[in-house]
Design an enzyme around this catalytic site. Structure first.
Site, PDB file in Angstrom:
ATOM      1  N   ASP A 115       6.152   0.611  -8.734  1.00 34.76           N
ATOM      2  CA  ASP A 115       6.832   1.809  -8.260  1.00 34.76           C
ATOM      3  C   ASP A 115       6.753   1.739  -6.751  1.00 34.76           C
ATOM      4  OD1 ASP A 115       7.668   4.280  -7.398  1.00 34.76           O
ATOM      5  OD2 ASP A 115       6.565   5.420  -8.891  1.00 34.76           O
ATOM      6  N   HIS A 116       7.871   1.428  -6.096  1.00 36.24           N
ATOM      7  CA  HIS A 116       7.798   1.107  -4.671  1.00 36.24           C
ATOM      8  C   HIS A 116       7.302   2.277  -3.827  1.00 36.24           C
ATOM      9  CE1 HIS A 116      11.881   2.930  -4.765  1.00 36.24           C
ATOM     10  NE2 HIS A 116      11.603   3.288  -3.540  1.00 36.24           N
ATOM     11  N   HIS A 145       8.465   8.291  -9.492  1.00 35.29           N
ATOM     12  CA  HIS A 145       8.098   8.675  -8.121  1.00 35.29           C
ATOM     13  C   HIS A 145       7.432  10.050  -8.064  1.00 35.29           C
ATOM     14  CE1 HIS A 145      10.364   5.243  -7.216  1.00 35.29           C
ATOM     15  NE2 HIS A 145      11.500   5.781  -6.855  1.00 35.29           N
TER      16      HIS A 145
END
Length: 504
Positions: free
Chosen positions: A196-197, A259
């Site tokens: 999950d960047h 996110h």
């Protein structure tokens, strides 16, 4: 002419890498896609520029597109020049290009598997990658299960193997559980890196330091002092030609499930016993398990219509290429969440995420309760605002604190002021892109910033419950103009509690 000596920035002390990754080969499935061009190769170039990659290293791009090694290298060179954060240096690129190969194949085909295995064996011989493998699955969700199975079947027995899986990990709880079961047949949990960047962003990581390394914040980080928390993930862009993906995902699967819930978990988690991967992830899971499903009145969804972004007219979601004219896909989600534990009981977490909003912004705002008896309330210029601690994740990374101060001059007149910390100003260096940190952590075998199987399943459990009650109604879409802050119902969600969304 004398050249001024460049002063070392003392704040950079400690930013050097503590250890170098083992020799290894990185295989990127989906190497012809946008993610590889825009994020992965620019990140690899930046790591190479800073000498953070192992000397014995190799890259193999894998995709169905027919092209030669040289064609692939030229395409990646152009991508680095266009999307990289660093000035292009031919010497650095030559080092990276020498270690880059391309295999055009469908990996589900037996012949394709053998071509890739042959290319990896060649890297072991020429670059000394020692049989260590990192597989990056930058592919559509529908292809992941097949790749997991085939990689497991053909994994190297000479070194270690690690697997990076892009989001979304499944599209609901059942599919996520199936993927986890498939992974567990061939890989241990420590070998799987669900990416999950957002967790790679410096300011997200700094949230832990802000809380647990500063004695002034942690004692008041609870229901006794915090009135509520607001988390916003706003994008001004639309779906950018990704209708096929977005029609299946929507905002709740694209942003909320990963996110937003990860930001809630990091904000609400208890102090871990140490900062090892398992300790941090254990505390995040506890938050997700303590989060009860919000009722229909506490969740808002929206879809953008025609509007204006920075003065330019943009189409509504249903007018985007590839989107059905009667699409019920949400492009905005807002919710009022509660974490039912001792620290946060009855403290609301208001979260929102959406496309085509007024501006690009990701923030976490901790709004504290008002002073119990402000004798100078009448002295304030307007209503005296509560103290707010804001973590700015993007685009202007930093932290700000809002508090009351006396205006200079006679009399006691108060005004809300800001005390700001900006990463770029304090450290005088470019902030690493999230993918740089995450790729490097995977090469080092550090899973701290990656989601664990039970985290993913807890997130999907919450999303499935929300989606289930959405199926019973059909809201009037579109219900907000592009360039605004979402549907009116999102404002009403907070207005009912006597609160409002932050607008700055």
């Amino acid at each position: 002419m004398a050249v001024a000596e460049q002063q070392e920035n003392p704040l950079l002390e400690g930013l050097r890498l503590r250890r170098t990754p083992d020799p290894c080969a990185l295989v990127i499935f989906g190497a012809s896609g946008d993610l590889t061009k825009r994020k992965l190769f620019p990140a690899l170039y930046s790591l190479a520029l800073r000498h953070l990659l192992p000397e014995r290293f190799g890259i193999i791009g894998v995709a169905r597109t027919e092209e030669s090694d040289d064609d692939f290298r030229e395409a990646m060179k152009a991508a680095v020049q266009e999307f990289g954060r660093d000035a292009f240096q031919q010497e650095t690129w030559d080092w990276l290009a020498e270690r880059t190969r391309y295999v055009a194949t469908d990996f589900a085909d037996e012949g394709g598997q053998q071509r890739l295995v042959g290319a990896l064996n060649e890297l072991d011989e020429k670059q000394g990658t020692s049989g260590n493998r990192v597989y990056y699955l930058a592919v559509p969700p529908s292809a992941i299960a097949t790749l997991i199975h085939e990689i497991g079947e053909h994994r190297s027995t000479d070194g270690w193997t690690r697997l990076i899986v892009e989001k979304p990990f499944g599209r609901d709880l059942a599919s996520a559980q199936e993927l986890n079961a498939e992974l567990q047949q061939s890989f241990e949990e420590r070998e799987v890196f669900r990416i999950d960047h957002y967790l790679g962003k410096e300011t997200v990581q700094n949230l832990l330091a802000l809380r647990f390394a500063n004695g002034i914040f942690e004692p008041i980080w609870n229901r006794q002092f915090v009135d509520h928390v607001q988390i916003t993930v706003a994008e001004s862009i639309g779906i950018e030609g990704r209708a096929a993906f977005y029609e299946q995902a929507g905002a709740i699967r694209d942003i909320f499930q990963n996110h937003l819930l990860q930001l809630v978990a990091l904000t609400a988690m208890e102090p871990p016993i140490d900062f090892t991967a398992e300790s941090v992830r254990n505390e995040k899971v506890k938050v997700l398990r303590a989060m009860h499903t919000p009722g229909p009145k506490h969740v808002v969804r929206g879809q953008y219509g025609q509007g204006f972004i920075e003065g330019e007219e943009v189409p509504g979601y249903r007018d985007e290429p590839g989107v059905a004219r009667d699409s019920m896909t949400e492009t905005f989600v807002a919710a009022k969440l509660f974490v039912d534990n001792w620290r946060w009981a009855d403290t609301p977490f208001y979260v929102r995420a959406g496309k085509r909003l007024a501006r690009r912004e990701t923030t976490i705002a901790i709004e504290f309760k008002r002073a119990p008896h402000p004798p100078f309330e009448e002295s304030a210029e307007g209503e005296l605002q509560p103290n707010v601690l804001v973590v700015h994740i993007q685009p202007d990374e930093g932290v700000s604190l809002e508090f009351a101060a006396k205006v200079p001059g006679q009399g006691l007149t108060l005004r809300t002021v800001h005390m700001d910390f900006l990463y770029g100003g304090a450290f005088r260096t470019g902030i690493p892109e999230a993918y740089e940190r995450l790729i490097l952590d995977c090469l080092l075998g550090d899973t701290t910033l990656f989601t664990r199987s039970d985290e993913v399943e807890e997130q999907w459990s919450l999303v499935d419950a929300i989606v289930a009650f959405w199926k019973r109604d059909r809201p009037a879409f579109p219900n907000y103009e592009a360039g605004t802050w979402g549907p009116a119902a999102a404002d009403e969600l907070m207005r009912r509690d006597g609160r409002s969304w932050r607008r700055h």
